[in-house]
Motif scaffolding. Structure first.
Motif, PDB file in Angstrom:
ATOM      1  N   ILE A  34      -4.977   1.218  -1.773  1.00  0.00           N
ATOM      2  CA  ILE A  34      -4.697   1.773  -0.526  1.00  0.00           C
ATOM      3  C   ILE A  34      -5.835   1.529   0.283  1.00  0.00           C
ATOM      4  N   GLU A  35      -7.332   1.674  -0.004  1.00  0.00           N
ATOM      5  CA  GLU A  35      -8.224   1.010   0.895  1.00  0.00           C
ATOM      6  C   GLU A  35      -8.238  -0.477   1.167  1.00  0.00           C
ATOM      7  N   SER A  36      -7.967  -1.382   0.226  1.00  0.00           N
ATOM      8  CA  SER A  36      -7.784  -2.809   0.579  1.00  0.00           C
ATOM      9  C   SER A  36      -6.832  -3.084   1.646  1.00  0.00           C
ATOM     10  N   LYS A  37      -5.525  -2.293   1.644  1.00  0.00           N
ATOM     11  CA  LYS A  37      -4.623  -2.464   2.737  1.00  0.00           C
ATOM     12  C   LYS A  37      -5.178  -1.950   4.076  1.00  0.00           C
ATOM     13  N   ILE A  38      -5.806  -0.799   3.988  1.00  0.00           N
ATOM     14  CA  ILE A  38      -6.550  -0.425   5.156  1.00  0.00           C
ATOM     15  C   ILE A  38      -7.246  -1.437   5.755  1.00  0.00           C
ATOM     16  N   ASN A  39      -8.330  -1.790   4.746  1.00  0.00           N
ATOM     17  CA  ASN A  39      -9.221  -2.853   5.439  1.00  0.00           C
ATOM     18  C   ASN A  39      -8.619  -4.242   5.939  1.00  0.00           C
ATOM     19  N   GLU A  40      -7.217  -4.508   5.444  1.00  0.00           N
ATOM     20  CA  GLU A  40      -6.657  -5.733   5.687  1.00  0.00           C
ATOM     21  C   GLU A  40      -5.581  -5.507   7.104  1.00  0.00           C
ATOM     22  N   PHE A  41      -5.144  -4.344   7.243  1.00  0.00           N
ATOM     23  CA  PHE A  41      -4.197  -4.047   8.335  1.00  0.00           C
ATOM     24  C   PHE A  41      -4.756  -3.001   9.405  1.00  0.00           C
ATOM     25  N   GLY A  42      -6.058  -2.540   8.890  1.00  0.00           N
ATOM     26  CA  GLY A  42      -6.427  -1.327  10.047  1.00  0.00           C
ATOM     27  C   GLY A  42      -5.805  -0.177   9.880  1.00  0.00           C
ATOM     28  N   LYS A  43      -4.538   0.107  10.016  1.00  0.00           N
ATOM     29  CA  LYS A  43      -3.609   1.317   9.820  1.00  0.00           C
ATOM     30  C   LYS A  43      -2.337   0.848   8.651  1.00  0.00           C
ATOM     31  N   ILE A  65      -9.020  15.192  -0.593  1.00  0.00           N
ATOM     32  CA  ILE A  65      -9.639  15.753   0.503  1.00  0.00           C
ATOM     33  C   ILE A  65     -10.566  14.933   0.999  1.00  0.00           C
ATOM     34  N   LYS A  66     -11.500  14.037   0.130  1.00  0.00           N
ATOM     35  CA  LYS A  66     -12.562  13.039   0.573  1.00  0.00           C
ATOM     36  C   LYS A  66     -11.753  11.969   1.411  1.00  0.00           C
ATOM     37  N   PHE A  67     -10.704  11.509   0.517  1.00  0.00           N
ATOM     38  CA  PHE A  67      -9.893  10.499   1.306  1.00  0.00           C
ATOM     39  C   PHE A  67      -9.281  10.736   2.553  1.00  0.00           C
ATOM     40  N   ASP A  68      -8.507  11.918   2.818  1.00  0.00           N
ATOM     41  CA  ASP A  68      -7.881  12.349   3.984  1.00  0.00           C
ATOM     42  C   ASP A  68      -9.075  12.455   4.959  1.00  0.00           C
ATOM     43  N   TRP A  69     -10.258  12.975   4.770  1.00  0.00           N
ATOM     44  CA  TRP A  69     -11.387  13.174   5.842  1.00  0.00           C
ATOM     45  C   TRP A  69     -11.880  11.613   5.949  1.00  0.00           C
ATOM     46  N   LYS A  70     -11.918  10.615   5.287  1.00  0.00           N
ATOM     47  CA  LYS A  70     -12.413   9.320   5.577  1.00  0.00           C
ATOM     48  C   LYS A  70     -11.356   8.475   6.308  1.00  0.00           C
ATOM     49  N   HIS A  71     -10.174   8.735   6.016  1.00  0.00           N
ATOM     50  CA  HIS A  71      -9.068   7.795   6.722  1.00  0.00           C
ATOM     51  C   HIS A  71      -8.220   8.552   7.441  1.00  0.00           C
ATOM     52  N   THR A  98      -4.810  14.582   8.891  1.00  0.00           N
ATOM     53  CA  THR A  98      -4.522  13.372   9.001  1.00  0.00           C
ATOM     54  C   THR A  98      -3.829  13.267  10.826  1.00  0.00           C
ATOM     55  N   SER A  99      -3.790  12.168  11.448  1.00  0.00           N
ATOM     56  CA  SER A  99      -3.103  11.881  12.629  1.00  0.00           C
ATOM     57  C   SER A  99      -1.767  11.176  12.239  1.00  0.00           C
ATOM     58  N   ALA A 100      -1.501  11.132  11.189  1.00  0.00           N
ATOM     59  CA  ALA A 100      -0.193  10.343  10.986  1.00  0.00           C
ATOM     60  C   ALA A 100       0.894  11.164  11.114  1.00  0.00           C
ATOM     61  N   ALA A 101       1.848  10.547  11.608  1.00  0.00           N
ATOM     62  CA  ALA A 101       3.283  11.296  11.562  1.00  0.00           C
ATOM     63  C   ALA A 101       3.586  11.698  10.281  1.00  0.00           C
ATOM     64  N   ILE A 102       4.188  12.747   9.815  1.00  0.00           N
ATOM     65  CA  ILE A 102       4.456  12.990   8.525  1.00  0.00           C
ATOM     66  C   ILE A 102       5.949  13.943   8.484  1.00  0.00           C
ATOM     67  N   GLN A 103       6.685  13.230   7.713  1.00  0.00           N
ATOM     68  CA  GLN A 103       7.983  13.777   7.571  1.00  0.00           C
ATOM     69  C   GLN A 103       8.260  13.880   5.964  1.00  0.00           C
ATOM     70  N   TYR A 104       9.052  15.113   5.618  1.00  0.00           N
ATOM     71  CA  TYR A 104       9.485  15.190   4.154  1.00  0.00           C
ATOM     72  C   TYR A 104      11.046  14.671   4.100  1.00  0.00           C
ATOM     73  N   PHE A 105      11.374  14.091   3.018  1.00  0.00           N
ATOM     74  CA  PHE A 105      12.501  13.813   2.657  1.00  0.00           C
ATOM     75  C   PHE A 105      13.010  14.580   1.466  1.00  0.00           C
ATOM     76  N   ASP A 106      14.342  14.971   1.179  1.00  0.00           N
ATOM     77  CA  ASP A 106      14.452  15.036  -0.259  1.00  0.00           C
ATOM     78  C   ASP A 106      14.889  13.854  -0.761  1.00  0.00           C
ATOM     79  N   ALA A 107      14.749  13.915  -2.339  1.00  0.00           N
ATOM     80  CA  ALA A 107      15.082  12.823  -3.305  1.00  0.00           C
ATOM     81  C   ALA A 107      16.197  11.759  -2.954  1.00  0.00           C
ATOM     82  N   SER A 108      17.235  12.613  -2.647  1.00  0.00           N
ATOM     83  CA  SER A 108      18.483  11.962  -2.474  1.00  0.00           C
ATOM     84  C   SER A 108      18.419  11.233  -0.886  1.00  0.00           C
ATOM     85  N   GLN A 109      17.432  11.223  -0.317  1.00  0.00           N
ATOM     86  CA  GLN A 109      17.082  10.621   1.133  1.00  0.00           C
ATOM     87  C   GLN A 109      16.057   9.545   0.968  1.00  0.00           C
TER      88      GLN A 109
END
Length: 119
Positions: A34-43, A65-71, A98-109
């Protein structure tokens, strides 16, 4: 506990499938990807698929919690795909961390989740 990382052709989309109870060791194993992808793409955008999920052990929760704070601003979208009401509640719990848009989906979705995270 098991996990699998599925990389998408779009590059900045990371799909993580988790089964069982997440340990600090497992968390530490997929964090470099995950951190490698963040370094590569920024987001990045994440799709987390929870199957028969039993939460985190204390060490994994602390790492999360540490990951969420850092990223806090490095994740654009976070789709949680699960099988239960408490997993749906996790989507609301994550919002302050996080500043991310977050959405939950059921397993069937799961296909709807993949479409949403890629938009």
């Amino acid at each position: 506990m098991s996990f699998q990382i599925i990389e998408h052709a779009e590059g900045k989309i990371i799909e993580v499938a988790i089964t069982g109870k997440l340990s600090a060791e497992a968390y530490g194993a997929f964090l470099p990807t995950i951190e490698s992808k963040i370094n590569e793409f920024g987001k990045v955008r994440m799709l987390v698929v929870l199957h028969d999920f039993h939460g985190w052990d204390a060490g994994a929760l602390w790492e999360d919690i540490k990951f969420d704070w850092k990223h806090h601003s490095h994740i654009e979208r976070l789709a949680l795909v699960g099988e239960s009401q408490w997993e749906k509640g996790m989507a609301m719990f994550c919002k302050p961390f996080t500043s991310a848009a977050i959405q939950y989906f059921d397993a069937s979705q799961i296909e709807e989740a993949r479409t949403w995270v890629a938009q």
